[in-house]
Design a protein around this motif. Sequence first.
Motif, PDB file in Angstrom:
ATOM      1  N   GLY A 100       0.844  -1.192   0.000  1.00  0.00           N
ATOM      2  CA  GLY A 100       0.000   0.000   0.000  1.00  0.00           C
ATOM      3  C   GLY A 100       0.878   1.240   0.000  1.00  0.00           C
ATOM      4  N   PRO A 101       0.272   2.409   0.105  1.00  0.00           N
ATOM      5  CA  PRO A 101       0.998   3.666  -0.093  1.00  0.00           C
ATOM      6  C   PRO A 101       1.884   4.093   1.077  1.00  0.00           C
ATOM      7  N   GLY A 102       1.783   3.466   2.229  1.00  0.00           N
ATOM      8  CA  GLY A 102       2.669   3.863   3.332  1.00  0.00           C
ATOM      9  C   GLY A 102       2.070   3.617   4.705  1.00  0.00           C
ATOM     10  N   SER A 154       2.559  -4.440  -9.282  1.00  0.00           N
ATOM     11  CA  SER A 154       2.554  -4.485 -10.753  1.00  0.00           C
ATOM     12  C   SER A 154       2.841  -3.132 -11.394  1.00  0.00           C
ATOM     13  N   LEU A 155       2.996  -2.095 -10.578  1.00  0.00           N
ATOM     14  CA  LEU A 155       3.250  -0.762 -11.130  1.00  0.00           C
ATOM     15  C   LEU A 155       4.637  -0.273 -10.732  1.00  0.00           C
ATOM     16  N   TYR A 156       5.526  -0.127 -11.712  1.00  0.00           N
ATOM     17  CA  TYR A 156       6.867   0.437 -11.501  1.00  0.00           C
ATOM     18  C   TYR A 156       7.610  -0.254 -10.359  1.00  0.00           C
ATOM     19  N   SER A 171      -2.600   0.983  -4.662  1.00  0.00           N
ATOM     20  CA  SER A 171      -1.641   1.859  -5.335  1.00  0.00           C
ATOM     21  C   SER A 171      -1.761   3.290  -4.815  1.00  0.00           C
ATOM     22  N   SER A 172      -0.659   4.012  -4.888  1.00  0.00           N
ATOM     23  CA  SER A 172      -0.681   5.417  -4.460  1.00  0.00           C
ATOM     24  C   SER A 172      -1.622   6.241  -5.333  1.00  0.00           C
ATOM     25  N   ALA A 173      -1.916   5.763  -6.546  1.00  0.00           N
ATOM     26  CA  ALA A 173      -2.883   6.483  -7.379  1.00  0.00           C
ATOM     27  C   ALA A 173      -4.247   6.514  -6.679  1.00  0.00           C
ATOM     28  N   LYS A 224       2.899  11.802  -0.086  1.00  0.00           N
ATOM     29  CA  LYS A 224       2.701  10.842   1.004  1.00  0.00           C
ATOM     30  C   LYS A 224       1.218  10.535   1.227  1.00  0.00           C
ATOM     31  N   ALA A 225       0.537  10.250   0.136  1.00  0.00           N
ATOM     32  CA  ALA A 225      -0.885   9.906   0.217  1.00  0.00           C
ATOM     33  C   ALA A 225      -1.063   8.706   1.136  1.00  0.00           C
ATOM     34  N   GLY A 226      -2.060   8.789   1.992  1.00  0.00           N
ATOM     35  CA  GLY A 226      -2.348   7.665   2.876  1.00  0.00           C
ATOM     36  C   GLY A 226      -1.450   7.599   4.096  1.00  0.00           C
ATOM     37  N   GLN A 253       8.030  11.631  -3.538  1.00  0.00           N
ATOM     38  CA  GLN A 253       6.926  10.832  -2.976  1.00  0.00           C
ATOM     39  C   GLN A 253       5.564  11.469  -3.244  1.00  0.00           C
ATOM     40  N   ALA A 254       5.357  11.872  -4.491  1.00  0.00           N
ATOM     41  CA  ALA A 254       4.097  12.553  -4.809  1.00  0.00           C
ATOM     42  C   ALA A 254       3.462  11.987  -6.077  1.00  0.00           C
ATOM     43  N   MET A 255       2.153  11.944  -6.057  1.00  0.00           N
ATOM     44  CA  MET A 255       1.341  11.501  -7.189  1.00  0.00           C
ATOM     45  C   MET A 255       0.730  12.727  -7.846  1.00  0.00           C
TER      46      MET A 255
HETATM   47  N1  SAH Z   1       3.977   0.529  -6.995  1.00  0.00           N
HETATM   48  C1  SAH Z   1       3.773   1.870  -6.488  1.00  0.00           C
HETATM   49  C2  SAH Z   1       4.501   2.892  -7.324  1.00  0.00           C
HETATM   50  C3  SAH Z   1       6.001   2.804  -7.194  1.00  0.00           C
HETATM   51  S1  SAH Z   1       6.826   4.033  -8.133  1.00  0.00           S
HETATM   52  C4  SAH Z   1       2.267   2.172  -6.404  1.00  0.00           C
HETATM   53  O1  SAH Z   1       1.450   1.360  -6.852  1.00  0.00           O
HETATM   54  O2  SAH Z   1       1.915   3.201  -5.839  1.00  0.00           O
HETATM   55  C5  SAH Z   1       7.091   5.299  -6.928  1.00  0.00           C
HETATM   56  C6  SAH Z   1       6.177   6.469  -7.203  1.00  0.00           C
HETATM   57  O3  SAH Z   1       4.887   6.175  -6.702  1.00  0.00           O
HETATM   58  C7  SAH Z   1       6.576   7.758  -6.523  1.00  0.00           C
HETATM   59  O4  SAH Z   1       7.492   8.481  -7.325  1.00  0.00           O
HETATM   60  C8  SAH Z   1       5.270   8.488  -6.426  1.00  0.00           C
HETATM   61  O5  SAH Z   1       4.920   9.064  -7.665  1.00  0.00           O
HETATM   62  C9  SAH Z   1       4.310   7.344  -6.177  1.00  0.00           C
HETATM   63  N2  SAH Z   1       4.059   7.107  -4.743  1.00  0.00           N
HETATM   64  C10 SAH Z   1       4.366   6.010  -4.008  1.00  0.00           C
HETATM   65  N3  SAH Z   1       3.879   6.114  -2.752  1.00  0.00           N
HETATM   66  C11 SAH Z   1       3.239   7.299  -2.702  1.00  0.00           C
HETATM   67  C12 SAH Z   1       2.477   7.975  -1.696  1.00  0.00           C
HETATM   68  N4  SAH Z   1       2.289   7.453  -0.481  1.00  0.00           N
HETATM   69  N5  SAH Z   1       1.941   9.181  -2.009  1.00  0.00           N
HETATM   70  C13 SAH Z   1       2.085   9.725  -3.231  1.00  0.00           C
HETATM   71  N6  SAH Z   1       2.776   9.130  -4.216  1.00  0.00           N
HETATM   72  C14 SAH Z   1       3.348   7.944  -3.973  1.00  0.00           C
END
Ligand code: SAH
Length: 260
Positions: free
Chosen positions: A12-14, A88-90, A114-116, A195-197, A224-226
């Motif tokens: 998850g995002p953090g 599955s993403l990056y 995902s952070s999205a 730092k979403a989430g 760390q930004a979307m």
């Molecule tokens: N697999 C991860 C993405 C990894 S690539 C996912 O699904 O979210 C790393 C990028 O993800 C960062 O450069 C940023 O754009 C985004 N990211 C990861 N965690 C984030 C968070 N908590 N808040 C905002 N963007 C985040």
Amino acid sequence: MSMGKVWFVGAGPGDPDLITVKGRDLIAGADAILFAGSLVSQAATCWAPAHCEIRDSRGMTLEQIIRWLIGHGREHRQVVRLQTGDPSLYGALIEMVQPLDAAGIEIGIVPGVSSAFAAAAAGVESLTLPEITQTVIFSRIEGRTPMPAGESLAELASHHSTLCLFLSITLLDKLQEGLLAAGWAEDAPVLVVQKAGWPGEERIVRGPLMEIRERCQAARITNQAMIIASPALGARGWPGLKKSRLYDKGFSHRFRQAKG
Ligand code: SAH
């Protein structure tokens, strides 16, 4: 020799609470965990058992990571590779799976938030809206990593659908350039969530396309930004919102007969 299994788990995002129940259970039963950087360290340390070996892969090369996963996969029953968001993403996932396949080590994958999606949640946004856009594109802006043919930002943006852009917060000048080239308005809404989430640490910046860069610079958001650019942004405040047909009383579907 009995081989273990290596699980790729989306953390998850953090926020450690945003891992799936399955991911948490795998961590709780893990003998060894290799986590990908600071964003997911808490999930590992929160849920891991006392005997578990926990290591940060920051500073390791792909070869070192693979050697670690194969070595621990041979030695232990349950190994977790913990990744940010969804694996599955990056996430360099296949680069790690191939050598494990070659070594005959079983693998499993657990999806993550995902952070999205965490960014959309933070902003109270819907990535799809009836009659506005029904499509979401996950991508990144070309920086040091080259983009395949047909995937320049201007080409992707020409659909005028929702764009969730990873790994691109230092490239906001190119965001402006690409969206303008695709015919987006100078005041098209953009949402940036850092730092979403993360409880207490999440930061949200909004702005029209031509101002978002300055606003992020002023807020010192450089990692760390979307980035979400979408014609659906801000719909929470729209008076003339088009409703989806799912709950329309004149629309029949499998679970409900239309009235009137
Ligand atoms: N697999 C991860 C993405 C990894 S690539 C996912 O699904 O979210 C790393 C990028 O993800 C960062 O450069 C940023 O754009 C985004 N990211 C990861 N965690 C984030 C968070 N908590 N808040 C905002 N963007 C985040």
